[in-house]
Structure formats: structure tokens, C-alpha cells
Design an enzyme around this catalytic site. Structure first.
Site, PDB file in Angstrom:
ATOM      1  N   ASP A   1       0.730  -1.127   0.002  1.00  0.00           N
ATOM      2  CA  ASP A   1       0.122  -0.093   0.114  1.00  0.00           C
ATOM      3  C   ASP A   1       0.745   1.241   0.033  1.00  0.00           C
ATOM      4  OD1 ASP A   1      -2.467   1.491  -0.005  1.00  0.00           O
ATOM      5  OD2 ASP A   1      -2.801   1.168   1.922  1.00  0.00           O
TER       6      ASP A   1
ATOM      7  N   ARG B   1      -0.010   7.800  -2.746  1.00  0.00           N
ATOM      8  CA  ARG B   1       0.650   8.787  -2.064  1.00  0.00           C
ATOM      9  C   ARG B   1       2.081   9.002  -2.430  1.00  0.00           C
ATOM     10  NH1 ARG B   1      -1.112   6.046   3.166  1.00  0.00           N
ATOM     11  NH2 ARG B   1      -1.713   4.482   1.791  1.00  0.00           N
TER      12      ARG B   1
ATOM     13  N   HIS C   1       2.480   3.305  -9.144  1.00  0.00           N
ATOM     14  CA  HIS C   1       2.500   1.858  -9.206  1.00  0.00           C
ATOM     15  C   HIS C   1       3.729   1.399 -10.065  1.00  0.00           C
ATOM     16  CE1 HIS C   1      -1.487   2.183  -7.801  1.00  0.00           C
ATOM     17  NE2 HIS C   1      -2.191   2.739  -8.815  1.00  0.00           N
TER      18      HIS C   1
ATOM     19  N   ASN D   1     -10.728  -2.814  -5.718  1.00  0.00           N
ATOM     20  CA  ASN D   1     -10.011  -2.025  -6.430  1.00  0.00           C
ATOM     21  C   ASN D   1     -10.732  -1.922  -7.970  1.00  0.00           C
ATOM     22  OD1 ASN D   1      -6.909  -3.032  -5.254  1.00  0.00           O
ATOM     23  ND2 ASN D   1      -7.986  -1.266  -4.660  1.00  0.00           N
TER      24      ASN D   1
ATOM     25  N   ARG E   1       1.749  -4.561   6.182  1.00  0.00           N
ATOM     26  CA  ARG E   1       1.128  -3.513   5.466  1.00  0.00           C
ATOM     27  C   ARG E   1       1.751  -2.370   5.586  1.00  0.00           C
ATOM     28  NH1 ARG E   1      -5.144  -2.461   4.394  1.00  0.00           N
ATOM     29  NH2 ARG E   1      -4.840  -0.688   2.843  1.00  0.00           N
TER      30      ARG E   1
ATOM     31  N   SER F   1      -8.551  -4.724   4.623  1.00  0.00           N
ATOM     32  CA  SER F   1      -9.118  -4.602   3.195  1.00  0.00           C
ATOM     33  C   SER F   1      -9.227  -5.887   2.750  1.00  0.00           C
ATOM     34  CB  SER F   1      -7.785  -3.766   2.648  1.00  0.00           C
ATOM     35  OG  SER F   1      -7.893  -2.599   3.158  1.00  0.00           O
TER      36      SER F   1
END
Ligand code: IPE
Ligand code: IPE
Ligand code: MG
Length: 252
Positions: free
Chosen positions: A26, A30, A43, A74, A191, A199
């Protein structure tokens, strides 16, 4: 990378390396936002981390590594981002197939049920799984279009289809109807990005996992960060509902 891993092997057999590590990768969006880049740049930057962590896990003696790459939720993201992810994952799978094969890694793809997944990508997943099926090294499970609840519902459907009498359903039998039933329980979930939630990730398999939540964003996460998570895990006292391992339960 191997030198990191070697430090970990056989140091203290009473505090082993986690057998099954699962990562919620994750923070890509950001990472990009902080650089005033489009989310897709985050990504793209994640690819380096993925390879680094696969190598670090293997060298450290982790037997099972699971990576959460795309959730059933997603699909709610903008179509442009979803399309980008589909193309990126296809490129990464094709590019790194020789490395994975050379490292003896067995690859599997968990989920991959939605008809919106491009046929060529699903085919590449199948091809890589077949190519590496007989490998004896670490098992890498990529959770793609994965949802823990969906897996549980599918297991229930499978039991019903098999005509299993209700009284015969045990936890063990139920787990046999999940996808990849040979997968051991997750020992450690990492995570990244500081978010602290599940999630919908491997809900059945994480029942007794230890969790760590490094603040670092996934594209910045590297082998030393991963090894620090293994170290944190080793300091944890896993009780499984019992009493601390150093006591017999009596007040001291
Ligand atoms: C994780 O990073 C990658 C996927 C879910 C595919 P995010 O894209 O969720 O990054 P943040 O959480 O928005 O920073
Ligand atoms: C979970 O991350 C899914 C993956 C890392 C693939 P998300 O960023 O999609 O999760 P939420 O929306 O913050 O819970
Ligand atoms: Mg996120």
C-alpha cells in the site's frame, strides 16, 4: 541480498523466520502524490520493491510469500488507473518470468475471476504458474482480483455442491475448499504506508497472523525494511490463545 538473508538463517531456532509472510503493498498513490506525479507513477515505482522483496524473502528462508496486488474492491478505481494496472502487471509478469524461474520460485495467482481482466493477462498468469509449477523454492502467491470474503463464499458453495452434510463441515474441511488449500496460515502480515486495516485480504488465512504496519510507502520499501519486519516478528510472543511461552500460567 543473499548476505541479508544469511544473517537470518538458523540464528535462533526457537524464534524462526515466519514461514508465510503476506504483504499489503500500500501507498503507491501517496508516493506519487508527494512528488506531484500521477498515481500511476507510484504503481510503476512499485515494481522495483516487488522484486527486491521477493529476493529478500527467498534469501531469508521465507517459504511462502503472498503479495496483495489488486483487490476485488480496486475495480472501484477510475478506469484509467485500472487499465494501467492491468498493463503494468502484464509487463512485470512477462519481464521477470526468467528470474522467477531461475530462483526456483513457484508462482500462483489467487483470485483472477472477474471477466474484466484482459484475456492476455489471465493467460500470462496461467503460463507463469505452469512454467514454475514444479519449482521447489519459495511459493509466491500474487493476490490479484482477490477478495477474502469471495474465497469464503466460494468455499461454502463448493461444500454445498459436494453435498457435504452440515454436521460434517469442520474448519479443516472448510479450508480444503478454499483456493490453494495447501497454503499454510499466514504468520506475518506487513502493510506498508501506515494504514492499519485488513482490506479483505486472505481473511481465513490471517486468523492468527502477527501484523506490522511500517510507515514507509510501498515504492520506498526495501530489503532492510522487510528484514526489520522479520525481526519485529521474532520478538513477538505468539500465544494462540494460550499463556506466555515463558510461564506456566501461574502469577509470578
Ligand atoms: C496500493 O497503493 C496499490 C493498489 C491498491 C493497486 P495505492 O494505490 O492504494 O496507494 P494509496 O493508498 O492511494 O497511497
Ligand atoms: C488494499 O489496498 C489492496 C492492495 C494493496 C492491492 P487499498 O489501498 O485498495 O485498500 P483501502 O481502500 O485503503 O482499504
Ligand atoms: Mg491504498
Amino acid at each position: 541480498m543473499t548476505e541479508h538473508g544469511d544473517q537470518w538463517r538458523d540464528k535462533d531456532p526457537s524464534r524462526p523466520v515466519p514461514r508465510h509472510v503476506a504483504c499489503v503493498m500500500d501507498g503507491n498513490g501517496r508516493w506519487a502524490q508527494r512528488r506531484s506525479l500521477p498515481r500511476t507513477a507510484g504503481h510503476r515505482a512499485a515494481e522495483t520493491t516487488v522484486i527486491d522483496i521477493i529476493e529478500a524473502a527467498r534469501a531469508a528462508g521465507v517459504e511462502w510469500l503472498s503479495l496483495y496486488a489488486f483487490s476485488t474492491e480496486n475495480w472501484n478505481r477510475p478506469g484509467t488507473e485500472v487499465d494501467y494496472l492491468m498493463r503494468l502487471v502484464r509487463r512485470v509478469v512477462r519481464k521477470h518470468a526468467p528470474l522467477l524461474l531461475a530462483r526456483g520460485i513457484r508462482c500462483r495467482f489467487l483470485g483472477v475471476a472477474d471477466p474484466r481482466i484482459p484475456r492476455e493477462l489471465a493467460q500470462d498468469f496461467d503460463d507463469l504458474a505452469t512454467l514454475t509449477a514444479d519449482n521447489q523454492g519459495m511459493t509466491l502467491t500474487v493476490a490479484f482480483d482477490h477478495g477474502g470474503r469471495r474465497d469464503i463464499v466460494e468455499a461454502a458453495r463448493s461444500l454445498i455442491r459436494h453435498g457435504t452434510p452440515a454436521d460434517e463441515v469442520t474448519e479443516h474441511l472448510f479450508a480444503d475448499h478454499l483456493p490453494f488449500p495447501d497454503t499454510p496460515d499466514v504468520d506475518l502480515v506487513i502493510r506498508t504506508s501506515g494504514e492499519q486495516r485488513i482490506s479483505n485480504f486472505m481473511l481465513w488465512q490471517v486468523a492468527y497472523a502477527e501484523w506490522v504496519f511500517p510507515e514507509v510507502l510501498w515504492p520506498d520499501f526495501r530489503a532492510p525494511d522487510f528484514l526489520a519486519c522479520l525481526q519485529t516478528y521474532r520478538r513477538r510472543d505468539r500465544r494462540f490463545g494460550g499463556v506466555p511461552s515463558q510461564t506456566n500460567g501461574d502469577p509470578s
